[in-house]
Design a protein around this motif. Structure first.
Motif, PDB file in Angstrom:
ATOM      1  N   ASP A  10       0.837  -1.194   0.000  1.00  0.00           N
ATOM      2  CA  ASP A  10       0.000   0.000   0.000  1.00  0.00           C
ATOM      3  C   ASP A  10       0.875   1.247   0.000  1.00  0.00           C
ATOM      4  O   ASP A  10       1.838   1.335   0.769  1.00  0.00           O
ATOM      5  N   SER A  11       0.540   2.208  -0.847  1.00  0.00           N
ATOM      6  CA  SER A  11       1.248   3.487  -0.817  1.00  0.00           C
ATOM      7  C   SER A  11       0.822   4.261   0.419  1.00  0.00           C
ATOM      8  O   SER A  11      -0.307   4.098   0.910  1.00  0.00           O
ATOM      9  N   CYS A  12       1.730   5.100   0.883  1.00  0.00           N
ATOM     10  CA  CYS A  12       1.457   5.878   2.094  1.00  0.00           C
ATOM     11  C   CYS A  12       0.113   6.600   2.019  1.00  0.00           C
ATOM     12  O   CYS A  12      -0.662   6.600   2.973  1.00  0.00           O
ATOM     13  N   TRP A  13      -0.199   7.177   0.858  1.00  0.00           N
ATOM     14  CA  TRP A  13      -1.439   7.985   0.744  1.00  0.00           C
ATOM     15  C   TRP A  13      -2.698   7.149   0.887  1.00  0.00           C
ATOM     16  O   TRP A  13      -3.774   7.693   1.159  1.00  0.00           O
ATOM     17  N   MET A  14      -2.566   5.806   0.737  1.00  0.00           N
ATOM     18  CA  MET A  14      -3.751   4.947   0.822  1.00  0.00           C
ATOM     19  C   MET A  14      -4.124   4.613   2.268  1.00  0.00           C
ATOM     20  O   MET A  14      -5.137   3.962   2.531  1.00  0.00           O
ATOM     21  N   SER A 109       8.096   4.234   0.950  1.00  0.00           N
ATOM     22  CA  SER A 109       6.732   4.515   1.425  1.00  0.00           C
ATOM     23  C   SER A 109       5.825   4.987   0.291  1.00  0.00           C
ATOM     24  O   SER A 109       4.626   5.148   0.489  1.00  0.00           O
ATOM     25  N   HIS A 110       6.406   5.243  -0.882  1.00  0.00           N
ATOM     26  CA  HIS A 110       5.678   5.825  -2.026  1.00  0.00           C
ATOM     27  C   HIS A 110       5.251   7.266  -1.760  1.00  0.00           C
ATOM     28  O   HIS A 110       4.436   7.804  -2.508  1.00  0.00           O
ATOM     29  N   LYS A 111       5.767   7.866  -0.720  1.00  0.00           N
ATOM     30  CA  LYS A 111       5.416   9.269  -0.479  1.00  0.00           C
ATOM     31  C   LYS A 111       5.930  10.135  -1.616  1.00  0.00           C
ATOM     32  O   LYS A 111       5.258  11.055  -2.063  1.00  0.00           O
ATOM     33  N   VAL A 112       7.145   9.835  -2.061  1.00  0.00           N
ATOM     34  CA  VAL A 112       7.721  10.610  -3.157  1.00  0.00           C
ATOM     35  C   VAL A 112       7.921   9.709  -4.360  1.00  0.00           C
ATOM     36  O   VAL A 112       8.435   8.591  -4.237  1.00  0.00           O
ATOM     37  N   SER A 113       7.453  10.189  -5.519  1.00  0.00           N
ATOM     38  CA  SER A 113       7.766   9.502  -6.769  1.00  0.00           C
ATOM     39  C   SER A 113       8.250  10.557  -7.757  1.00  0.00           C
ATOM     40  O   SER A 113       7.745  11.682  -7.760  1.00  0.00           O
ATOM     41  N   GLN A 125       6.733  14.239  -7.445  1.00  0.00           N
ATOM     42  CA  GLN A 125       5.373  14.144  -6.908  1.00  0.00           C
ATOM     43  C   GLN A 125       5.404  13.652  -5.467  1.00  0.00           C
ATOM     44  O   GLN A 125       6.110  12.694  -5.150  1.00  0.00           O
ATOM     45  N   VAL A 126       4.667  14.323  -4.614  1.00  0.00           N
ATOM     46  CA  VAL A 126       4.503  13.863  -3.233  1.00  0.00           C
ATOM     47  C   VAL A 126       3.034  13.536  -3.017  1.00  0.00           C
ATOM     48  O   VAL A 126       2.160  14.331  -3.362  1.00  0.00           O
ATOM     49  N   LEU A 127       2.760  12.365  -2.491  1.00  0.00           N
ATOM     50  CA  LEU A 127       1.383  11.911  -2.246  1.00  0.00           C
ATOM     51  C   LEU A 127       1.251  11.548  -0.775  1.00  0.00           C
ATOM     52  O   LEU A 127       1.954  10.670  -0.279  1.00  0.00           O
ATOM     53  N   MET A 128       0.340  12.223  -0.093  1.00  0.00           N
ATOM     54  CA  MET A 128       0.160  11.983   1.347  1.00  0.00           C
ATOM     55  C   MET A 128      -1.307  11.676   1.626  1.00  0.00           C
ATOM     56  O   MET A 128      -2.194  12.166   0.938  1.00  0.00           O
ATOM     57  N   PRO A 129      -1.559  10.898   2.673  1.00  0.00           N
ATOM     58  CA  PRO A 129      -2.960  10.643   3.037  1.00  0.00           C
ATOM     59  C   PRO A 129      -3.573  11.886   3.680  1.00  0.00           C
ATOM     60  O   PRO A 129      -2.863  12.698   4.281  1.00  0.00           O
TER      61      PRO A 129
END
Lengths: 350, 350
Positions: A10-14, A109-113, A125-129
């Motif tokens: 799971d990516s961090c944002w999920m 953590s998939h926070k940054v891609s 790209q930064v993706l956060m929950p």
């Protein structure tokens, strides 16, 4: 980390962020290009190869927020792996369908891609929950600075960062939130509320970006223009507007509860019943049910579920499902395995 | 037994008989009239009163299968109580809407009910759970003999018992079974299977008799003609035909299981999920869901439910529901209380 392990997690944002209902996730993206190289769409094979090498070489030495990067060249990813990255919002559909000499670097953590040779040479790209604009922007800027210390970015004093598409020139910043608006959809207010945004410089898209339908009542809201706006202005504007929309959704939920409380309970409990027991669930159906179930949980009507809404949405999508099962899912099999997966999460002992 | 207690209890035929799936219940009815009195439709008030008194006086001394009768004159029953008796198949809709000086005598178990001044002076009816023709006929005959020992029935050697409608002349016997045919309905075979019956002297009706739709895939099959046929012939014929139809249903279920097993599981499990969790259930919807659920239980797909199909069907119908709740159920309230009742049975701890 093995590629499979990196892709399947799971990516961090999920993550399930209970304290921020309605806003599911926050995304900050910076567009950057190398000075002295053509933009990717006119770059050609030779140039593309060179740019990819130059950028990907830097990832090995780069650490952001304590995490290292793994670089995945598109050439090493099969179609299913590309699809998973799209379903997790880690790369764009364009990159997935794209040319040689492109790829993506991911933190664990998939926070940054960081996409390489998509529309621009770099898309950080930064993706956060949840609703997390400042932290997301700070992490994007940290990544930007660390990349810029090793690479020479195309920048003009008068305009700012140069980008392939003029709408990104300037800060190269796009901020977006994924927002869940079932009550505004149910009460037919969503067109009015979201329609107004396009007149004030914001874009509205569905769950999977441009042109995609608003599956599961999930919408993406983002800024349109970057030129002449500071990062702080863009952030503050999106923060205010998102807060207002979330407030409207919250109000619509309270109104539904007051006016048609039993019908609302009936609706979300039926969704729960189907999620608990169905043996076949199509992708479209499950997204609608999960949306209703999520609203029911957030409104205190339904008991909580272990997995979060975003995790369930992504993990029940076709690519993620097939990747976990590890064999082609033809005909009814995808619907069957999707129902199995969902029943597992809902702890049904059927 | 108090009237309320007598009316509110489950009738014997509504019991859950697990060893006879498909055939829900068996009904045997004998039409009888008093010698020397006009048939009810031309009897008038004075004559009606006299006939009712003469017949009802005998119930106090009559015991069948160890049970006594309670006589309920229609005049003492309010519209809701009449409705309940119809929903439980203990009186006909005609009697419920009927004139003065009519009524019904019930044994405590509701196995035997005798309508007074319906189409005939007496309609002796036995209702048993499952496929129970011989026992039902024996009990009807026992009741008939006990009544005849006190009353003088209109009878001609050449024709047999005389009745208001010529189709009942002779034995005055009508035998019917209530049969549950969801798989024949799903596979579109039901018209063909049941359509053929009307050409061979049988009548097919829905759950609530003549003209009623086949709610919940429940059909009533009965003999049409009585004149010139012995009781034994009528019984044997209906027994054979019912057995054949049940066999067709059973075969259709096996075919569904082989050909679309997962879809079938999905269908019945979704029905179970809705029964467990819905907050609003209309009368029509609940009957369809209960039918699917019952088939799922009989096929071993779903766990058993404490209450039987017939009991659930009858107890979730409007009259029974309102009688138990004891206040008018307007608007959504009936659907709300119906869902509450069903959830209680399905032991949901929501």
């Amino acid at each position: 980390m093995e590629n499979k392990e990196l892709l399947v997690k799971d990516s961090c944002w999920m993550q399930n962020i209970q304290d921020t209902p309605i806003v599911l996730s926050t995304r900050v993206r910076l567009a950057r290009n190398l000075a002295g190289a053509s933009f990717p769409h006119i770059l050609g094979a030779e140039g593309g190869k060179e740019v990819e090498k130059k950028i990907s070489d830097t990832f090995g030495e780069t650490v952001v927020s304590g995490e290292q990067f793994t670089y995945l060249s598109l050439g090493v990813l099969n179609p299913l792996e590309r699809r998973i990255l799209v379903e997790k919002h880690l790369i764009s559909p364009d990159l997935a369908n794209g040319k040689e000499f492109s790829g993506v670097a991911l933190t664990d953590s998939h926070k940054v891609s960081v996409m390489v040779n998509e529309e621009d040479h770099l898309r950080i790209q930064v993706l956060m929950p949840g609703f997390n604009l400042s932290e997301s922007l700070a992490l994007a800027k940290e990544t930007d600075e660390k990349m810029e210390s090793k690479l020479d970015f195309a920048f003009k004093e008068k305009f700012g960062y140069l980008t392939a598409c003029p709408t990104n020139v300037g800060t190269g910043l796009r901020i977006s939130v994924m927002i869940h608006l079932p009550a505004l959809v149910m009460t037919n207010q969503v067109q009015q509320v979201l329609g107004a945004l396009t007149h004030i410089g914001l874009a509205v898209r569905g769950l999977y970006g441009e042109g995609s339908r608003a599956l599961g009542n999930v919408f993406q809201i983002s800024n349109q223009v970057t030129l002449g706006k500071s990062e702080e202005d863009t952030l503050a504007y999106l923060e205010t507007m998102t807060g207002q929309i979330a407030e409207r959704e919250s109000q619509a939920r309270q109104d539904l509860w007051k006016e048609v409380g039993v019908m609302l309970q009936d609706k979300v409990w039926r969704a729960r019943g189907t999620l608990e027991h169905a043996r076949l669930l199509s992708g479209d159906e499950v997204i609608g049910l999960l949306s209703e179930d999520r609203m029911g949980v957030e409104m205190g009507i339904l008991p909580k579920v272990q997995a979060g809404f975003a995790s369930l949405l992504v993990n029940s999508s076709y690519g993620c499902l097939q990747y976990r099962i590890d064999r082609p899912l033809d005909g009814n099999y995808a619907d069957f395995e999707r129902a199995n997966y969902i029943r597992g999460v809902y702890h049904t002992k059927d």
